[in-house]
Write a protein that holds these residues in place. Structure first.
Motif, PDB file in Angstrom:
ATOM      1  N   VAL B  30     -10.955 -37.342  -5.108  1.00 40.20           N
ATOM      2  CA  VAL B  30     -10.693 -36.727  -6.415  1.00 40.20           C
ATOM      3  C   VAL B  30     -11.963 -36.735  -7.277  1.00 40.20           C
ATOM      4  O   VAL B  30     -12.065 -36.005  -8.254  1.00 40.20           O
ATOM      5  CB  VAL B  30      -9.558 -37.491  -7.141  1.00 40.20           C
ATOM      6  CG1 VAL B  30      -9.102 -36.746  -8.385  1.00 40.20           C
ATOM      7  CG2 VAL B  30      -8.385 -37.705  -6.214  1.00 40.20           C
ATOM      8  N   LEU B  31     -12.892 -37.595  -6.877  1.00 42.30           N
ATOM      9  CA  LEU B  31     -14.090 -37.780  -7.715  1.00 42.30           C
ATOM     10  C   LEU B  31     -14.841 -36.484  -8.059  1.00 42.30           C
ATOM     11  O   LEU B  31     -15.191 -36.278  -9.219  1.00 42.30           O
ATOM     12  CB  LEU B  31     -15.042 -38.757  -7.046  1.00 42.30           C
ATOM     13  CG  LEU B  31     -14.983 -40.189  -7.564  1.00 42.30           C
ATOM     14  CD1 LEU B  31     -16.019 -41.033  -6.858  1.00 42.30           C
ATOM     15  CD2 LEU B  31     -15.216 -40.233  -9.065  1.00 42.30           C
ATOM     16  N   ALA B  33     -13.787 -33.454  -8.375  1.00 45.04           N
ATOM     17  CA  ALA B  33     -13.033 -32.703  -9.395  1.00 45.04           C
ATOM     18  C   ALA B  33     -13.125 -33.416 -10.737  1.00 45.04           C
ATOM     19  O   ALA B  33     -13.308 -32.785 -11.784  1.00 45.04           O
ATOM     20  CB  ALA B  33     -11.591 -32.551  -8.966  1.00 45.04           C
ATOM     21  N   LEU B  34     -12.992 -34.763 -10.671  1.00 46.75           N
ATOM     22  CA  LEU B  34     -13.076 -35.547 -11.909  1.00 46.75           C
ATOM     23  C   LEU B  34     -14.448 -35.397 -12.561  1.00 46.75           C
ATOM     24  O   LEU B  34     -14.565 -35.260 -13.775  1.00 46.75           O
ATOM     25  CB  LEU B  34     -12.833 -37.027 -11.606  1.00 46.75           C
ATOM     26  CG  LEU B  34     -11.389 -37.513 -11.739  1.00 46.75           C
ATOM     27  CD1 LEU B  34     -11.307 -38.992 -11.392  1.00 46.75           C
ATOM     28  CD2 LEU B  34     -10.861 -37.280 -13.147  1.00 46.75           C
ATOM     29  N   ALA B  35     -15.475 -35.429 -11.697  1.00 47.44           N
ATOM     30  CA  ALA B  35     -16.844 -35.312 -12.220  1.00 47.44           C
ATOM     31  C   ALA B  35     -17.032 -33.953 -12.894  1.00 47.44           C
ATOM     32  O   ALA B  35     -17.578 -33.863 -13.996  1.00 47.44           O
ATOM     33  CB  ALA B  35     -17.854 -35.483 -11.086  1.00 47.44           C
ATOM     34  N   PHE B  37     -14.693 -32.027 -14.140  1.00 45.43           N
ATOM     35  CA  PHE B  37     -13.888 -31.992 -15.356  1.00 45.43           C
ATOM     36  C   PHE B  37     -14.606 -32.761 -16.485  1.00 45.43           C
ATOM     37  O   PHE B  37     -14.682 -32.298 -17.621  1.00 45.43           O
ATOM     38  CB  PHE B  37     -12.514 -32.624 -15.080  1.00 45.43           C
ATOM     39  CG  PHE B  37     -11.666 -32.760 -16.315  1.00 45.43           C
ATOM     40  CD1 PHE B  37     -11.089 -31.645 -16.903  1.00 45.43           C
ATOM     41  CD2 PHE B  37     -11.443 -34.000 -16.895  1.00 45.43           C
ATOM     42  CE1 PHE B  37     -10.325 -31.766 -18.049  1.00 45.43           C
ATOM     43  CE2 PHE B  37     -10.678 -34.128 -18.050  1.00 45.43           C
ATOM     44  CZ  PHE B  37     -10.118 -33.008 -18.625  1.00 45.43           C
ATOM     45  N   GLY B  38     -15.153 -33.911 -16.086  1.00 50.71           N
ATOM     46  CA  GLY B  38     -15.845 -34.739 -17.088  1.00 50.71           C
ATOM     47  C   GLY B  38     -17.058 -34.037 -17.666  1.00 50.71           C
ATOM     48  O   GLY B  38     -17.259 -33.996 -18.881  1.00 50.71           O
TER      49      GLY B  38
END
Lengths: 453, 305
Positions: B30-31, B33-35, B37-38
């Motif tokens: 998920v990282l 996508a999270l990165a 998004f962040g």
């Protein structure tokens, strides 16, 4: 039994990707720039440059109509010096935003044409994004008129609070803004001479209307209002008072500024404007002028090139200075100066090469070629003087450079200018009056002064 | 203690530990996508909030905190509220006209009329065009010597020709028409999707009971589309209030402040006035307003349900 999975190669790939992104974000700092001795590329320089095979500089510009010309010059420069110039065109209104975004991310190109005024460039100087050129290119600056060099020079007490004094832009060409008129339509309306006074201009408007010709169009919907008002700001207030009023040291109301706004009201009352003027942009007005739909336009010297692009056969026009009103006590001064300023990134790794290319662009031969092909006024005085086959319009624009003002002062907030522009858009369609607009400008000015305190 | 479980205990423990490890390890997927998004969503929002309390000019990384000054200035700015009002007019017109047209078109296309596949494509072409291009096309249509005035003259209505975007009487509505023309396809597709989700049996049953077309529309179609309405209305309000491209291309907010909209003001503060602090404050105020509007709309629709 739990199935034993193969080693997570995909996970490794994801990790590698994350690391790659992290490494990319932390790219190294730019190397310190080497020193440059300025001047044109000498044979020894050429040999040195040619030795530096693969040296390449990046040059951004927004000049749609001059891209091929600049690419051609870059190719000539490469053949002389071995230095490759990657000329990149970013046309349209977004160029200024691109420069701002690039400055924020330290990714400005080695060289760029700047789009904006001295106040905008001051912000790039403040962040040490652009290079001071006065000290490095002293001989080069002697080629230009002093008033032109001053446009992007910052000295002690400058209104933009720039502390790193110096000159930050090299002029590639000069320009100014005046009225341009269609000789045929003037003759058709029985007007034999271009107007010398504001009253004569209004008479000409009446005659054109009587002949069924739409008298005037310009980019009232965009940025042209300021430059069109400027000559009358000088004529009615005079330079000193104008600067003091804009700084808030003298009251705006009662300063005589309402007379400046009245020129737009005069034009409205005499039915001078083309239909749709309030939101009209300059290209639309230029198209109407070239099509013979309007008799006059307020435009810059670059318009000659634009007209030529739109219709090479359209030649029967000339230029006149903004005519002075009889009740104005001061001389008319016009907006102008550096047309295309060349600005060098402070972070360039190729300082020598960049300054050589700048020198090359403003040398007499290149400037003559530039003026001939682009119909713009050359910045190099030698090139300007040697223009033998200059059209009457281009010559009158050249003569106008003597009347260009150095500084018209700045309001503490651009919102005052916006209030004027928005107000004038309403005056020209009879929806507002000079008094109302002046009051709105004063409100914006007082608010800005209060916030400044 | 369960004797049966005794010999298996260490194995189960090891298995559950492995499972837990794997679960945590799987989070790595998920990282990225999270990165993203962040970096591209969360970080800009945080920076906008930060800038809104400063005098940042967009270039200089050194700025001063000015407390609530930008917000005070934003909330007391009459031109800003006029721009919000103009956005409100766009939203109202879109809700009434654009969505009604979209609903009628979707009902017609869903009724299996001849060529409905083509209509589906045709109606969705405007939303995929660039807003700037649409703006320039409509600017040309509205030109005093443009196609609209030529058409009016052609049909004997020369008295109605007008400088549509150069006049304070018509500029706002002229821009709204271009915006609705582009937006109608988006609402149409959503309504069509909603219509296709209504079971055909309901209509068949209604027909057996003797319901006519209007009754079917009133008692089956409209109530079944309630959740779609909510979504379409929220999207319409957000889209209309956030209009920028057409206004930028056609009028730049003029004449005067007649077509000034919030997004244009935010843009002008940032890129013309170089006042990123003020621009960010306007953005936050505007964002909060849109968020509250969406919440109210959601709440109202839930209450109805």
């Amino acid at each position: 039994m739990i199935e034993r999975r193969k080693p997570g190669w995909l996970s490794l790939l994801v990790l590698a990707l994350i690391l790659a992104i992290a490494a990319g974000c932390a790219s190294g700092q730019n190397e310190s720039a080497s020193q440059n001795n300025g001047g044109s590329p000498s044979p020894s320089d050429r040999t040195d440059s040619q030795k530096k095979t693969g040296e390449k500089i990046v040059f951004w510009h927004y000049l749609n109509d001059r891209h091929d010309l600049l690419v051609g010059m870059a190719n000539d420069f490469k053949s002389q010096t071995g230095i490759e110039v990657d000329v990149q065109l970013f046309g349209g209104d977004g160029f200024k935003q691109k420069i701002i975004a690039s400055a924020q991310t330290n990714s400005l190109p080695d060289l760029m044409t700047y789009f904006g005024g001295a106040g905008d460039l001051a912000k790039l100087i403040e962040t040490k994004s652009v290079m001071e050129l006065g000290g490095k290119m002293g001989d080069t600056f002697k080629k230009f008129p002093e008033s032109v060099v001053k446009a992007y020079s910052y000295r002690e007490g400058n209104p933009f609070n720039v502390k790193d004094y110096g000159t930050y832009a090299v002029p590639m060409d000069t320009n100014n803004m005046q009225f341009i008129y269609n000789k045929d339509l003037f003759a058709q309306a029985g007007i034999t001479e271009p107007p010398q006074t504001w009253e004569q201009l209004l008479q000409a408007v009446d005659k054109l209307n009587a002949a069924g010709i739409t008298p005037f169009a310009t980019g009232i919907g965009s940025w042209v209002i300021g430059p069109m008002a400027a000559p009358y700001e000088f004529a009615y207030l005079g330079e000193e008072k104008l600067i003091r009023v804009k700084e808030g040291k003298e009251p705006l109301i009662g300063s005589g500024y309402e007379n400046v706004l009245k020129i737009f009201e005069d034009l409205y009352k005499h039915k001078a404007f083309a239909e749709g003027i309030a939101t009209m942009d300059l290209p639309k007005a230029e198209q109407m002028f070239v099509n013979g739909e309007v008799a006059m336009i307020f435009d810059g010297s670059w318009a000659i090139g634009v007209f030529n692009q739109m219709d090479p056969n359209f030649q029967h026009y000339d230029v006149f200075m903004p005519p002075k009103p009889a009740d104005a006590a001061h001389e008319v001064k016009i907006t102008g100066g550096i047309g295309v300023p060349l600005v060098v990134s402070q972070k360039t790794k190729h300082q020598d090469a960049v300054l050589k290319f700048v020198d090359y662009l403003v040398a007499k031969e290149q400037q003559q070629k530039y003026a001939e092909k682009s119909f713009n006024l050359p910045a190099n005085m030698e090139a300007a003087k040697s223009e033998g086959e200059m059209s009457s319009a281009l010559r009158n624009f050249s003569l106008g450079m003597q009347h260009v003002y150095e500084s018209a002062g700045i309001y503490p907030s651009p919102n005052v200018d916006t209030a004027m522009q928005k107000g004038v858009q309403l005056i020209v369609i009879g929806q507002s009056t000079p008094d109302k607009v002046l009051k709105q400008m004063d409100e914006a000015l007082q608010k800005a002064l209060k916030e400044k305190k | 203690m369960n004797p049966i479980s005794l010999p298996n205990a260490p194995i189960v423990k090891r298995k559950s530990r492995k499972l837990a490890c794997r679960r945590y390890f799987n989070l790595l997927y998920v990282l990225p996508a999270l990165a993203l998004f962040g970096v591209f969503s969360l970080f800009p929002i945080v920076k906008t909030v930060q800038y809104s309390f400063t005098d940042a000019n967009g270039i200089n990384p050194n700025f001063h905190y000015v407390g609530l000054a930008n917000y005070r200035s934003a909330l007391t700015d009459s031109q800003w509220w006029q721009a919000v009002g103009n956005g409100g007019v766009f939203a109202l017109l879109s809700l009434i006209f654009m969505n009604s047209i979209a609903l009628l078109l979707s009902v017609a296309v869903n009724a299996n009329i001849r060529g409905n596949q083509i209509y589906r494509v045709v109606f969705y072409i405007p939303p995929i065009l660039s807003g700037i291009v649409v703006g320039y096309v409509w600017k040309w249509i509205y030109d005093p010597k443009g196609i609209l005035n030529a058409f009016l003259q052609g049909i004997g209505l020369g008295g109605y020709t007008h400088a549509w975007i150069g006049s304070t009487d018509t500029a706002l509505y002229a821009v709204a028409v271009s915006s609705m023309w582009q937006g109608v396809g988006g609402s149409f597709i959503l309504f069509l999707a909603g219509l296709q989700g209504i079971p055909k049996e309901w209509y068949e049953a209604a027909e057996i009971d003797g319901a006519n077309r209007l009754q079917k529309l009133r008692y089956i179609t409209v109530p079944s589309l309630r959740s779609v309405y909510t979504m379409v209305n929220i999207l319409t309000i957000l889209g209309a209030l956030g209009i920028f491209n057409q206004v930028y291309a056609m009028t730049m907010g003029g004449p005067g402040y007649t077509t000034e909209v919030p997004a244009l003001r935010i843009y002008r503060e940032a890129f013309t006035n170089s006042d990123f602090g003020m621009s960010s404050a306007f953005s936050i105020v505007f964002g909060v307003m849109l968020f509250i509007l969406s919440l109210i709309q959601l709440k109202l629709s839930r209450n109805k349900e």
